[in-house]
Design a protein around this motif. Sequence first.
Motif, PDB file in Angstrom:
ATOM      1  N   LEU A  33       0.810  -1.215   0.000  1.00  0.00           N
ATOM      2  CA  LEU A  33       0.000   0.000   0.000  1.00  0.00           C
ATOM      3  C   LEU A  33       0.847   1.270   0.000  1.00  0.00           C
ATOM      4  O   LEU A  33       1.876   1.332   0.673  1.00  0.00           O
ATOM      5  CB  LEU A  33      -0.905   0.037   1.239  1.00  0.00           C
ATOM      6  CG  LEU A  33      -2.192  -0.787   1.200  1.00  0.00           C
ATOM      7  CD1 LEU A  33      -1.912  -2.267   1.093  1.00  0.00           C
ATOM      8  CD2 LEU A  33      -3.023  -0.489   2.430  1.00  0.00           C
ATOM      9  N   SER A  34       0.377   2.264  -0.726  1.00  0.00           N
ATOM     10  CA  SER A  34       0.945   3.605  -0.633  1.00  0.00           C
ATOM     11  C   SER A  34       0.391   4.227   0.657  1.00  0.00           C
ATOM     12  O   SER A  34      -0.609   3.748   1.199  1.00  0.00           O
ATOM     13  CB  SER A  34       0.540   4.452  -1.839  1.00  0.00           C
ATOM     14  OG  SER A  34      -0.842   4.765  -1.772  1.00  0.00           O
ATOM     15  N   PRO A  35       0.986   5.299   1.151  1.00  0.00           N
ATOM     16  CA  PRO A  35       0.379   5.981   2.299  1.00  0.00           C
ATOM     17  C   PRO A  35      -1.020   6.473   1.936  1.00  0.00           C
ATOM     18  O   PRO A  35      -1.246   6.962   0.836  1.00  0.00           O
ATOM     19  CB  PRO A  35       1.322   7.157   2.559  1.00  0.00           C
ATOM     20  CG  PRO A  35       2.643   6.730   1.966  1.00  0.00           C
ATOM     21  CD  PRO A  35       2.277   5.898   0.764  1.00  0.00           C
ATOM     22  N   ALA A  36      -1.948   6.329   2.872  1.00  0.00           N
ATOM     23  CA  ALA A  36      -3.327   6.789   2.650  1.00  0.00           C
ATOM     24  C   ALA A  36      -3.390   8.308   2.719  1.00  0.00           C
ATOM     25  O   ALA A  36      -2.723   8.925   3.543  1.00  0.00           O
ATOM     26  CB  ALA A  36      -4.252   6.174   3.687  1.00  0.00           C
ATOM     27  N   ARG A  37      -4.198   8.888   1.844  1.00  0.00           N
ATOM     28  CA  ARG A  37      -4.390  10.343   1.814  1.00  0.00           C
ATOM     29  C   ARG A  37      -5.858  10.655   2.089  1.00  0.00           C
ATOM     30  O   ARG A  37      -6.750  10.104   1.435  1.00  0.00           O
ATOM     31  CB  ARG A  37      -3.990  10.896   0.462  1.00  0.00           C
ATOM     32  CG  ARG A  37      -2.530  10.623   0.127  1.00  0.00           C
ATOM     33  CD  ARG A  37      -2.066  11.482  -1.033  1.00  0.00           C
ATOM     34  NE  ARG A  37      -0.736  11.140  -1.455  1.00  0.00           N
ATOM     35  CZ  ARG A  37       0.379  11.525  -0.845  1.00  0.00           C
ATOM     36  NH1 ARG A  37       0.309  12.244   0.241  1.00  0.00           N
ATOM     37  NH2 ARG A  37       1.564  11.178  -1.305  1.00  0.00           N
TER      38      ARG A  37
END
Length: 193
Positions: free
Chosen positions: A109-113
């Motif tokens: 996962l990418s960091p959540a925004r």
Amino acid sequence: MPLDPVARPTSDRGRLLVALARDAIARELGERPPTPCLPRPGWLDTPGAVFVTLTRHGRLRGCIGSLEAHRPLWRDLEANARAAAFDDPRFPPMTPAEWPDTRVEVSVLSPARPMDFSGEEEALAQLRPGIDGVILEYGWHRATFLPQVWEQLPDPLEFMAHLKNKAGLAPDFWADGIRLSRYSVDKFKEDAS
């Protein structure tokens, strides 16, 4: 980007991540002896958030992961692989007989925004089907769908209704306190062969 793009080609990274997840489950099943501590690429030591999804005969068999990077990628991968096989409350613990027919998928996962919206209609209009993983939070209710869920729920309204239901809320529920965040994934799937 969750992985260092110069560490090794994506296909090599994906094969390594899937192999490490498979190995962690096989060791827990007693299918392989403990592996010696071998040198690993440096990018595996960087913090990472991983979901491991297991399927058997094309059906979900377990899916557990982390939404935020809080430990080295390889540790998160191995812990979530074992949890998907043995601790997903929707399924009994995996047995050795199931293992040969089980396929492994790893999503980094990418960091959540956080998303900015004034209501459900505006939130739905911002969603990118097939791209966005979504985290829904309201009070103590929390749930996520990986981007892969869009394959079964391609309509944003239906996607959101099922996500709310997963969080323990009514499918038509909406309140000003709802928070939504989105993320993307680098997905690596084991060959079906």
